[in-house]
Design an enzyme around this catalytic site. Structure first.
Site, PDB file in Angstrom:
ATOM      1  N   VAL A   1      33.395  40.371  31.913  1.00  0.00           N
ATOM      2  CA  VAL A   1      33.420  41.842  31.832  1.00  0.00           C
ATOM      3  C   VAL A   1      32.942  42.408  33.170  1.00  0.00           C
ATOM      4  O   VAL A   1      32.540  41.657  34.068  1.00  0.00           O
ATOM      5  CB  VAL A   1      32.565  42.374  30.655  1.00  0.00           C
TER       6      VAL A   1
ATOM      7  N   HIS B   1      31.773  30.141  37.689  1.00  0.00           N
ATOM      8  CA  HIS B   1      32.302  31.212  38.545  1.00  0.00           C
ATOM      9  C   HIS B   1      33.649  30.807  39.138  1.00  0.00           C
ATOM     10  O   HIS B   1      33.726  29.892  39.954  1.00  0.00           O
ATOM     11  CB  HIS B   1      31.277  31.509  39.652  1.00  0.00           C
TER      12      HIS B   1
ATOM     13  N   MET C   1      40.188  38.999  36.310  1.00  0.00           N
ATOM     14  CA  MET C   1      39.848  37.582  36.154  1.00  0.00           C
ATOM     15  C   MET C   1      40.152  37.054  34.756  1.00  0.00           C
ATOM     16  O   MET C   1      40.726  35.981  34.586  1.00  0.00           O
ATOM     17  CB  MET C   1      38.350  37.373  36.457  1.00  0.00           C
TER      18      MET C   1
ATOM     19  N   GLU D   1      31.217  43.966  36.443  1.00  0.00           N
ATOM     20  CA  GLU D   1      30.007  43.525  37.167  1.00  0.00           C
ATOM     21  C   GLU D   1      28.917  44.609  37.056  1.00  0.00           C
ATOM     22  O   GLU D   1      28.501  45.204  38.059  1.00  0.00           O
ATOM     23  CB  GLU D   1      30.398  43.277  38.634  1.00  0.00           C
TER      24      GLU D   1
ATOM     25  N   ASP E   1      38.955  42.420  24.719  1.00  0.00           N
ATOM     26  CA  ASP E   1      38.611  43.536  25.607  1.00  0.00           C
ATOM     27  C   ASP E   1      38.381  44.756  24.719  1.00  0.00           C
ATOM     28  O   ASP E   1      38.858  44.806  23.583  1.00  0.00           O
ATOM     29  CB  ASP E   1      39.745  43.798  26.612  1.00  0.00           C
TER      30      ASP E   1
HETATM   31  N1  LIG Z   1      37.777  40.255  40.853  1.00  0.00           N
HETATM   32  C1  LIG Z   1      37.402  39.123  41.449  1.00  0.00           C
HETATM   33  O1  LIG Z   1      37.993  38.713  42.479  1.00  0.00           O
HETATM   34  C2  LIG Z   1      36.286  38.297  40.892  1.00  0.00           C
HETATM   35  C3  LIG Z   1      36.119  36.972  41.342  1.00  0.00           C
HETATM   36  C4  LIG Z   1      35.123  36.172  40.780  1.00  0.00           C
HETATM   37  C5  LIG Z   1      34.286  36.714  39.809  1.00  0.00           C
HETATM   38  N2  LIG Z   1      34.443  38.003  39.395  1.00  0.00           N
HETATM   39  C6  LIG Z   1      33.551  38.496  38.333  1.00  0.00           C
HETATM   40  O2  LIG Z   1      34.251  38.449  37.100  1.00  0.00           O
HETATM   41  C7  LIG Z   1      33.835  39.543  36.254  1.00  0.00           C
HETATM   42  C8  LIG Z   1      35.054  40.366  35.879  1.00  0.00           C
HETATM   43  O3  LIG Z   1      35.654  40.865  37.062  1.00  0.00           O
HETATM   44  P1  LIG Z   1      37.103  41.506  37.043  1.00  0.00           P
HETATM   45  O4  LIG Z   1      37.481  41.662  38.476  1.00  0.00           O
HETATM   46  O5  LIG Z   1      37.975  40.756  36.124  1.00  0.00           O
HETATM   47  O6  LIG Z   1      36.779  42.937  36.415  1.00  0.00           O
HETATM   48  P2  LIG Z   1      37.799  44.000  35.790  1.00  0.00           P
HETATM   49  O7  LIG Z   1      37.164  45.332  35.957  1.00  0.00           O
HETATM   50  O8  LIG Z   1      39.180  43.783  36.284  1.00  0.00           O
HETATM   51  O9  LIG Z   1      37.791  43.606  34.233  1.00  0.00           O
HETATM   52  C9  LIG Z   1      36.673  43.760  33.402  1.00  0.00           C
HETATM   53  C10 LIG Z   1      37.190  43.945  31.987  1.00  0.00           C
HETATM   54  O10 LIG Z   1      36.094  43.904  31.075  1.00  0.00           O
HETATM   55  C11 LIG Z   1      36.395  44.817  30.037  1.00  0.00           C
HETATM   56  N3  LIG Z   1      35.162  45.136  29.291  1.00  0.00           N
HETATM   57  C12 LIG Z   1      34.150  45.944  29.667  1.00  0.00           C
HETATM   58  N4  LIG Z   1      33.192  45.962  28.711  1.00  0.00           N
HETATM   59  C13 LIG Z   1      33.621  45.126  27.725  1.00  0.00           C
HETATM   60  C14 LIG Z   1      33.067  44.733  26.478  1.00  0.00           C
HETATM   61  N5  LIG Z   1      31.889  45.195  26.037  1.00  0.00           N
HETATM   62  N6  LIG Z   1      33.779  43.878  25.714  1.00  0.00           N
HETATM   63  C15 LIG Z   1      34.976  43.410  26.122  1.00  0.00           C
HETATM   64  N7  LIG Z   1      35.551  43.752  27.309  1.00  0.00           N
HETATM   65  C16 LIG Z   1      34.872  44.606  28.098  1.00  0.00           C
HETATM   66  C17 LIG Z   1      37.027  46.010  30.740  1.00  0.00           C
HETATM   67  O11 LIG Z   1      37.744  46.847  29.836  1.00  0.00           O
HETATM   68  C18 LIG Z   1      37.901  45.298  31.765  1.00  0.00           C
HETATM   69  O12 LIG Z   1      39.212  45.076  31.267  1.00  0.00           O
HETATM   70  C19 LIG Z   1      32.776  40.291  37.055  1.00  0.00           C
HETATM   71  O13 LIG Z   1      31.497  39.806  36.741  1.00  0.00           O
HETATM   72  C20 LIG Z   1      33.130  39.946  38.497  1.00  0.00           C
HETATM   73  O14 LIG Z   1      32.070  40.062  39.397  1.00  0.00           O
HETATM   74  C21 LIG Z   1      35.428  38.798  39.895  1.00  0.00           C
END
Ligand SMILES: NC(=O)c1ccc[n+]([C@@H]2O[C@H](COP(=O)([O-])OP(=O)(O)OC[C@H]3O[C@@H](n4cnc5c(N)ncnc54)[C@H](O)[C@@H]3O)[C@@H](O)[C@H]2O)c1
Length: 313
Positions: free
Chosen positions: A94, A143, A17, A96, A36
């Site tokens: 970051v 969101h 995202m 979930e 990140d």
């Molecule tokens: N994937 C989806 O379709 C989707 C849709 C809507 C909302 N979301 C929400 O968005 C958020 C992110 O989801 P995603 O799919 O992008 O996850 P992802 O796992 O692809 O990415 C998360 C990123 O956060 C980074 N990270 C972790 N701890 C960190 C920190 N302390 N500082 C900086 N970076 C850090 C990780 O290295 C990773 O690159 C979640 O809360 C998820 O529920 C996801």
């Protein structure tokens, strides 16, 4: 708090995202600090952003000549403290996981200016209970939907302490990006879309576990029925076309009629056939309403057939 004055934002998390959300801000002319923990995720993010933009240019949605300046607005970094110190808006994306989000919000609380708006991209975790910050009035949910650089909706939800000006600012900022923010009265777990998706998922897993249908059958069934109707009538107005009296009979068969439906039936508001149901059709005849709907269905069907949408990706 004027969203037109925002020149730099911070996106925390450069995963599925975060990279695309950063891109949307950059497309709107806003500088982005993209943070990140993982250098590898940051370089992958920049590669994906380039290919996203190339595709948008191919489809006529971004001028190719602007791509280098859009990419240059995004500054990848692993230094949260430095990236947070001058920002007016943060979008947290970051993993979930409550403990990760809690740590990130504690850091943001320390590193950001005191009136920076802190937005979270989660829908399922109650960030208002998880984040421990000194000024919860600036915390909000914004969101997005995957892929953020394509899907227009952003659900905006305030917590118990969120200030109205923080809601207004976040909403206007999303509009400035060209998104379609939808503001909920308050945060409810999973918000609107994931609540609906979760209830669909429950029955889909059941059908697969019991081998009642294959994945291909389930998807083809949905694409060739709901897939044509939903973009035109959504999930609520759709019931106006079933008829609320019919819907009540169906619900009775399953055990209980929703009070929302029962009340409409009692009032004689049965949907398109009475020109009033869950929606008000302003006295138009059933024939007029159905013709308008069906014209849209036919255009949708023709488009889906043309792009071969019923075939799997
Ligand atoms: N994937 C989806 O379709 C989707 C849709 C809507 C909302 N979301 C929400 O968005 C958020 C992110 O989801 P995603 O799919 O992008 O996850 P992802 O796992 O692809 O990415 C998360 C990123 O956060 C980074 N990270 C972790 N701890 C960190 C920190 N302390 N500082 C900086 N970076 C850090 C990780 O290295 C990773 O690159 C979640 O809360 C998820 O529920 C996801």
């Amino acid at each position: 708090m004027d969203p037109r004055g925002v020149s730099t934002v911070l996106v925390v998390g450069a995963g599925a995202m975060g990279h695309s959300i950063a891109q949307v801000f950059a497309q709107a002319g806003i500088d982005v600090e993209l943070v990140d923990l993982d250098e590898g995720k940051l370089s992958r993010a920049m590669t994906l952003i380039q290919s996203n933009l190339d595709l948008l240019a191919e489809c006529g949605r971004v001028p190719s000549a602007q791509i280098p300046e859009i990419v240059a607005r995004i500054r990848p970094s692993t230094n949260l403290a430095a990236a947070a110190k001058d920002t007016g808006f943060v979008l947290e994306a970051v993993n979930e996981a409550p403990e990760i989000k809690q740590r990130v919000f504690s850091q943001l609380d320390r590193f950001c200016p005191p009136d920076t708006v802190l937005a979270s991209n989660t829908s399922s975790l109650n960030i208002f209970k998880i984040a421990r910050i000194k000024r919860p009035e600036r915390l909000i949910v914004a969101h997005w939907f995957a892929p953020p650089h394509i899907i227009p909706l952003v659900e905006v939800a305030p917590g118990p302490a969120t200030l109205p000006k923080v809601i207004a600012f976040t909403t206007a900022l999303m509009q400035r990006l060209g998104k379609r923010p939808l503001v909920l009265k308050q945060y409810v777990p999973a918000l609107i879309v994931n609540r609906i998706q979760n209830s669909i998922a429950r029955v889909v897993w059941e059908m697969l576990e019991k081998a009642w249908a294959t994945p291909e059958q389930i998807d083809l069934a949905v694409k060739t029925s709901l897939g044509i109707r939903l973009p035109i009538v959504g999930v609520v107005q759709s019931v106006d076309f079933t008829g609320l009296d019919v819907a009540a009979d169906i619900m009775r068969g399953y055990g209980a009629v929703s009070p929302v439906v029962a009340e409409k039936v009692e009032q004689g508001h049965l949907g398109a056939k009475t020109s009033k149901g869950l929606y008000d059709y302003g006295g138009r005849s059933e024939e007029e309403i159905l013709t308008k709907r069906d014209r849209q269905y036919l255009k949708m069907l023709e488009h889906l057939e043309r792009i071969r949408a019923f075939d799997p990706i």
